[in-house]
Design a protein around this motif. Structure first.
Motif, PDB file in Angstrom:
ATOM      1  N   GLU A 180       0.816  -1.218   0.000  1.00  0.00           N
ATOM      2  CA  GLU A 180       0.000   0.000   0.000  1.00  0.00           C
ATOM      3  C   GLU A 180       0.849   1.268   0.000  1.00  0.00           C
ATOM      4  OE1 GLU A 180      -3.484   0.073   2.673  1.00  0.00           O
ATOM      5  OE2 GLU A 180      -2.931  -2.004   3.130  1.00  0.00           O
ATOM      6  N   PHE A 181       2.155   1.113   0.227  1.00  0.00           N
ATOM      7  CA  PHE A 181       3.045   2.260   0.325  1.00  0.00           C
ATOM      8  C   PHE A 181       3.970   2.301  -0.885  1.00  0.00           C
ATOM      9  CE2 PHE A 181       1.902   0.974   4.603  1.00  0.00           C
ATOM     10  CZ  PHE A 181       1.424   2.168   5.124  1.00  0.00           C
ATOM     11  N   GLN A 182       3.702   3.222  -1.792  1.00  0.00           N
ATOM     12  CA  GLN A 182       4.492   3.343  -3.013  1.00  0.00           C
ATOM     13  C   GLN A 182       5.704   4.245  -2.779  1.00  0.00           C
ATOM     14  OE1 GLN A 182       3.633   1.550  -5.805  1.00  0.00           O
ATOM     15  NE2 GLN A 182       2.185   0.701  -4.347  1.00  0.00           N
ATOM     16  N   VAL A 183       6.776   3.956  -3.476  1.00  0.00           N
ATOM     17  CA  VAL A 183       7.968   4.799  -3.405  1.00  0.00           C
ATOM     18  C   VAL A 183       7.605   6.176  -3.964  1.00  0.00           C
ATOM     19  CG1 VAL A 183      10.335   5.098  -4.221  1.00  0.00           C
ATOM     20  CG2 VAL A 183       9.471   2.799  -3.758  1.00  0.00           C
ATOM     21  N   PRO A 184       7.938   7.256  -3.250  1.00  0.00           N
ATOM     22  CA  PRO A 184       7.654   8.597  -3.771  1.00  0.00           C
ATOM     23  C   PRO A 184       8.308   8.794  -5.148  1.00  0.00           C
ATOM     24  CG  PRO A 184       8.233   8.716  -1.459  1.00  0.00           C
ATOM     25  CD  PRO A 184       8.513   7.301  -1.901  1.00  0.00           C
ATOM     26  N   ASP A 185       7.509   9.243  -6.107  1.00  0.00           N
ATOM     27  CA  ASP A 185       7.949   9.357  -7.503  1.00  0.00           C
ATOM     28  C   ASP A 185       8.190  10.817  -7.863  1.00  0.00           C
ATOM     29  OD1 ASP A 185       8.409   8.660 -10.222  1.00  0.00           O
ATOM     30  OD2 ASP A 185       6.323   9.147 -10.687  1.00  0.00           O
ATOM     31  N   SER A 186       9.313  11.074  -8.494  1.00  0.00           N
ATOM     32  CA  SER A 186       9.647  12.442  -8.887  1.00  0.00           C
ATOM     33  C   SER A 186       9.831  12.592 -10.400  1.00  0.00           C
ATOM     34  CB  SER A 186      10.928  12.889  -8.171  1.00  0.00           C
ATOM     35  OG  SER A 186      12.016  12.056  -8.515  1.00  0.00           O
ATOM     36  N   SER A 187       9.434  11.593 -11.168  1.00  0.00           N
ATOM     37  CA  SER A 187       9.735  11.613 -12.603  1.00  0.00           C
ATOM     38  C   SER A 187       9.167  12.844 -13.318  1.00  0.00           C
ATOM     39  CB  SER A 187       9.283  10.328 -13.284  1.00  0.00           C
ATOM     40  OG  SER A 187       7.933  10.064 -13.012  1.00  0.00           O
ATOM     41  N   SER A 188       7.938  13.230 -13.040  1.00  0.00           N
ATOM     42  CA  SER A 188       7.381  14.397 -13.742  1.00  0.00           C
ATOM     43  C   SER A 188       8.060  15.686 -13.294  1.00  0.00           C
ATOM     44  CB  SER A 188       5.866  14.484 -13.551  1.00  0.00           C
ATOM     45  OG  SER A 188       5.547  14.690 -12.203  1.00  0.00           O
ATOM     46  N   VAL A 189       8.447  15.777 -12.034  1.00  0.00           N
ATOM     47  CA  VAL A 189       9.143  16.974 -11.542  1.00  0.00           C
ATOM     48  C   VAL A 189      10.537  17.060 -12.175  1.00  0.00           C
ATOM     49  CG1 VAL A 189      10.064  18.145  -9.490  1.00  0.00           C
ATOM     50  CG2 VAL A 189       7.869  16.981  -9.365  1.00  0.00           C
ATOM     51  N   GLU A 190      11.184  15.922 -12.344  1.00  0.00           N
ATOM     52  CA  GLU A 190      12.510  15.908 -12.971  1.00  0.00           C
ATOM     53  C   GLU A 190      12.443  16.454 -14.394  1.00  0.00           C
ATOM     54  OE1 GLU A 190      14.408  12.065 -12.573  1.00  0.00           O
ATOM     55  OE2 GLU A 190      13.650  11.857 -10.539  1.00  0.00           O
ATOM     56  N   ILE A 191      11.447  16.020 -15.141  1.00  0.00           N
ATOM     57  CA  ILE A 191      11.262  16.513 -16.512  1.00  0.00           C
ATOM     58  C   ILE A 191      10.945  18.005 -16.489  1.00  0.00           C
ATOM     59  CG2 ILE A 191       9.853  16.335 -18.607  1.00  0.00           C
ATOM     60  CD1 ILE A 191       9.483  13.316 -17.844  1.00  0.00           C
ATOM     61  N   GLN A 192      10.101  18.399 -15.524  1.00  0.00           N
ATOM     62  CA  GLN A 192       9.749  19.816 -15.398  1.00  0.00           C
ATOM     63  C   GLN A 192      10.987  20.659 -15.125  1.00  0.00           C
ATOM     64  OE1 GLN A 192       6.631  21.522 -15.761  1.00  0.00           O
ATOM     65  NE2 GLN A 192       8.201  23.098 -15.881  1.00  0.00           N
ATOM     66  N   ILE A 193      11.880  20.168 -14.311  1.00  0.00           N
ATOM     67  CA  ILE A 193      13.093  20.929 -13.976  1.00  0.00           C
ATOM     68  C   ILE A 193      13.955  21.155 -15.216  1.00  0.00           C
ATOM     69  CG2 ILE A 193      15.319  20.708 -12.755  1.00  0.00           C
ATOM     70  CD1 ILE A 193      13.620  19.794 -10.326  1.00  0.00           C
ATOM     71  N   LEU A 194      14.028  20.179 -16.085  1.00  0.00           N
ATOM     72  CA  LEU A 194      14.775  20.376 -17.335  1.00  0.00           C
ATOM     73  C   LEU A 194      14.136  21.495 -18.156  1.00  0.00           C
ATOM     74  CD1 LEU A 194      15.400  16.642 -18.278  1.00  0.00           C
ATOM     75  CD2 LEU A 194      16.968  18.225 -17.116  1.00  0.00           C
ATOM     76  N   ALA A 195      12.817  21.472 -18.239  1.00  0.00           N
ATOM     77  CA  ALA A 195      12.101  22.538 -18.965  1.00  0.00           C
ATOM     78  C   ALA A 195      12.312  23.885 -18.283  1.00  0.00           C
ATOM     79  CB  ALA A 195      10.613  22.201 -19.043  1.00  0.00           C
ATOM     80  N   ASP A 196      12.343  23.881 -16.964  1.00  0.00           N
ATOM     81  CA  ASP A 196      12.571  25.114 -16.203  1.00  0.00           C
ATOM     82  C   ASP A 196      13.934  25.719 -16.526  1.00  0.00           C
ATOM     83  OD1 ASP A 196      10.132  24.675 -14.933  1.00  0.00           O
ATOM     84  OD2 ASP A 196      11.031  23.896 -13.095  1.00  0.00           O
ATOM     85  N   ILE A 197      14.951  24.874 -16.543  1.00  0.00           N
ATOM     86  CA  ILE A 197      16.309  25.370 -16.804  1.00  0.00           C
ATOM     87  C   ILE A 197      16.411  25.912 -18.224  1.00  0.00           C
ATOM     88  CG2 ILE A 197      18.735  24.671 -17.046  1.00  0.00           C
ATOM     89  CD1 ILE A 197      18.155  22.693 -14.673  1.00  0.00           C
ATOM     90  N   ILE A 198      15.749  25.264 -19.156  1.00  0.00           N
ATOM     91  CA  ILE A 198      15.748  25.744 -20.544  1.00  0.00           C
ATOM     92  C   ILE A 198      15.018  27.087 -20.630  1.00  0.00           C
ATOM     93  CG2 ILE A 198      14.865  25.275 -22.870  1.00  0.00           C
ATOM     94  CD1 ILE A 198      15.337  22.238 -22.160  1.00  0.00           C
ATOM     95  N   SER A 199      13.904  27.208 -19.915  1.00  0.00           N
ATOM     96  CA  SER A 199      13.114  28.446 -19.955  1.00  0.00           C
ATOM     97  C   SER A 199      13.755  29.581 -19.166  1.00  0.00           C
ATOM     98  CB  SER A 199      11.717  28.192 -19.377  1.00  0.00           C
ATOM     99  OG  SER A 199      11.024  27.265 -20.145  1.00  0.00           O
ATOM    100  N   TRP A 200      14.367  29.253 -18.041  1.00  0.00           N
ATOM    101  CA  TRP A 200      14.940  30.252 -17.139  1.00  0.00           C
ATOM    102  C   TRP A 200      16.366  29.837 -16.751  1.00  0.00           C
ATOM    103  CZ3 TRP A 200      12.128  34.544 -16.714  1.00  0.00           C
ATOM    104  CH2 TRP A 200      10.758  34.465 -16.977  1.00  0.00           C
TER     105      TRP A 200
END
Length: 149
Positions: free
Chosen positions: A10-30
């Motif tokens: 019932e306890f899933q490992v906290p997932d950061s995959s979408s945030v990781e992709i977002q951070i790449l977009a963030d660095i490209i944008s800013w």
């Protein structure tokens, strides 16, 4: 009433995959926020190997004084990740303050993931028949110290 016992599934490992992709977009944008990213996050916080490699590549471009933008990033990010992930996230990088929020989100998820794995290790120790109470307390203390760092 007896409390419901939860199963480990019932306890899933906290997932950061979408945030990781977002951070790449963030660095490209800013790209000017990259120094702040390096202060808040580290490469080991990335769980997706392609995102980790892309973050390192963007950092390397910055250290060399090269421009980071949509065009130049294409050459240093996995093509599939760039087309199907990063470009879709560019719209979410609306301002430097939202970007900093994304950096802090990755850091928080990383800490949660550390806690998750530390809890599994403590659970393993608790269920070992030979474990002593002082050993359990010592194990809990070590894990608490690791997370605080």
């Amino acid at each position: 009433m007896k409390p419901k016992v939860k199963s480990l599934s019932e306890f899933q490992v906290p997932d950061s995959s979408s945030v990781e992709i977002q951070i790449l977009a963030d660095i490209i944008s800013w790209p000017e926020t990259l120094m702040e990213a390096e202060r808040i996050i580290s490469t080991e916080m990335f769980t997706n190997d392609d995102c980790k490699a892309a973050y390192e590549a963007l950092r390397a471009k910055s250290r060399k004084g090269e421009t980071i933008d949509i065009t130049s990033a294409f050459g240093c990010i996995d093509r599939n990740l760039y087309i199907n992930g990063v470009t879709k996230m560019l719209i979410n990088a609306s301002s430097p303050s939202t970007v900093l929020g994304h950096y802090n989100t990755l850091k928080a998820i990383h800490v949660k993931r550390q806690c998750y794995f530390n809890a599994l290790e403590m659970l393993s120790c608790c269920t070992r028949a030979s474990a002593t109470v002082p050993e359990l307390i010592d194990t809990m203390g070590r894990h608490s110290e690791r997370i605080r760092r």
